[in-house]
Design a protein around this motif. Structure first.
Motif, PDB file in Angstrom:
ATOM      1  N   LYS A   1     -25.393 -23.856 -53.305  1.00  0.00           N
ATOM      2  CA  LYS A   1     -26.481 -24.361 -54.056  1.00  0.00           C
ATOM      3  C   LYS A   1     -27.006 -23.300 -54.871  1.00  0.00           C
ATOM      4  O   LYS A   1     -27.469 -22.217 -54.416  1.00  0.00           O
ATOM      5  CB  LYS A   1     -27.449 -25.333 -53.466  1.00  0.00           C
TER       6      LYS A   1
ATOM      7  N   ASN B   1     -37.483 -27.557 -51.375  1.00  0.00           N
ATOM      8  CA  ASN B   1     -36.165 -27.206 -50.931  1.00  0.00           C
ATOM      9  C   ASN B   1     -35.627 -25.816 -50.898  1.00  0.00           C
ATOM     10  O   ASN B   1     -34.018 -25.743 -50.893  1.00  0.00           O
ATOM     11  CB  ASN B   1     -34.981 -28.478 -51.392  1.00  0.00           C
TER      12      ASN B   1
ATOM     13  N   ASP C   1     -32.389 -24.604 -49.107  1.00  0.00           N
ATOM     14  CA  ASP C   1     -31.173 -25.499 -49.345  1.00  0.00           C
ATOM     15  C   ASP C   1     -30.331 -24.443 -50.149  1.00  0.00           C
ATOM     16  O   ASP C   1     -28.967 -24.696 -50.656  1.00  0.00           O
ATOM     17  CB  ASP C   1     -31.209 -26.690 -50.127  1.00  0.00           C
ATOM     18  N   TYR C   2     -31.006 -23.378 -50.828  1.00  0.00           N
ATOM     19  CA  TYR C   2     -30.334 -22.648 -52.080  1.00  0.00           C
ATOM     20  C   TYR C   2     -29.517 -21.427 -51.358  1.00  0.00           C
ATOM     21  O   TYR C   2     -30.260 -20.773 -50.520  1.00  0.00           O
ATOM     22  CB  TYR C   2     -31.304 -22.002 -53.141  1.00  0.00           C
TER      23      TYR C   2
END
Length: 213
Positions: free
Chosen positions: A54, A125, A128-129
């Motif tokens: 991501k 988030n 998540d990256y």
């Protein structure tokens, strides 16, 4: 005597036939065993691929030039966007670097004044990256300092960071390296500089060369 000799010859021929049959079977087994690939080798071939995960495009834009580049990058690779926004936004007068009394000039001359509070320091988030682009204008040869608190305030462990900048004439210089030193975490890559009004095709070409998809 002839009968005895015949019997001996028959026995010898039988032994020779059995021996040849045994050797032939052994060689065939060895050939079959070495010609078949193992399932482990097949699995390795199937699992060999690159994956960027991501992606987030983080940017600070003073006049809109960096924002335009950030949006083009996001559109090209389908990434999310996060804008670094100071609590006290810079006005056009603040950005007048030719005026010694302007905000940016005062902050440039007094490094202690470059601590710029942000409305939001950490994107939603964040964990998540896997890949994070960080964009900024160049101010006096370095990254615009509103970016500093974002870099200092987040953990980049396990992430790949790709800086990019916009400027009228200055290059990327050491701006990316200085941000990497501030962060002290993450895998920081070489970045790219874009002039104001750079075409979308040039930005897309650079992004595609990174092979992040």
């Amino acid at each position: 005597m002839k009968k005895t000799t015949s019997i001996i010859l028959v026995i010898l021929l039988m032994f020779a036939f059995v021996a040849c049959s045994t050797n032939s079977g052994t060689n065939t087994d060895k050939s079959e065993n070495t010609s078949q690939p193992t399932s482990t080798d097949e699995t390795k071939d199937e699992e060999t691929y690159s994956q960027s995960g991501k992606i987030l495009i983080v940017y600070y834009s003073a006049t809109g030039s960096t924002k335009a580049v950030a949006e083009t990058i996001a559109d090209t690779i389908g990434a999310d966007l996060f804008e670094i926004t100071p609590v006290d936004p810079y006005t056009s007068d603040d950005l007048n670097w030719t005026n010694d009394n302007s905000r940016v000039s005062i902050e440039h001359n007094d490094e202690s004044k470059r601590d710029v509070p942000l409305i939001k320091n950490t994107p939603d988030n964040w964990d998540d990256y896997d890949t994070v682009f960080i964009g900024y204008p160049i101010w006096w040869g370095i990254a615009a300092w509103p970016v500093n608190n974002f870099v200092k305030g987040n953990d980049f462990s396990g992430k790949t960071i790709i800086p990019f900048c916009t400027s009228a004439s200055s290059g990327l210089g050491q701006s990316g390296n200085l941000l990497a030193e501030m962060a002290n975490t993450g895998n920081w890559q070489n970045g790219e500089r874009f002039s104001s009004g750079t075409s979308s095709s040039k930005i897309e070409s650079w992004v595609n060369s990174l092979e992040l998809k």
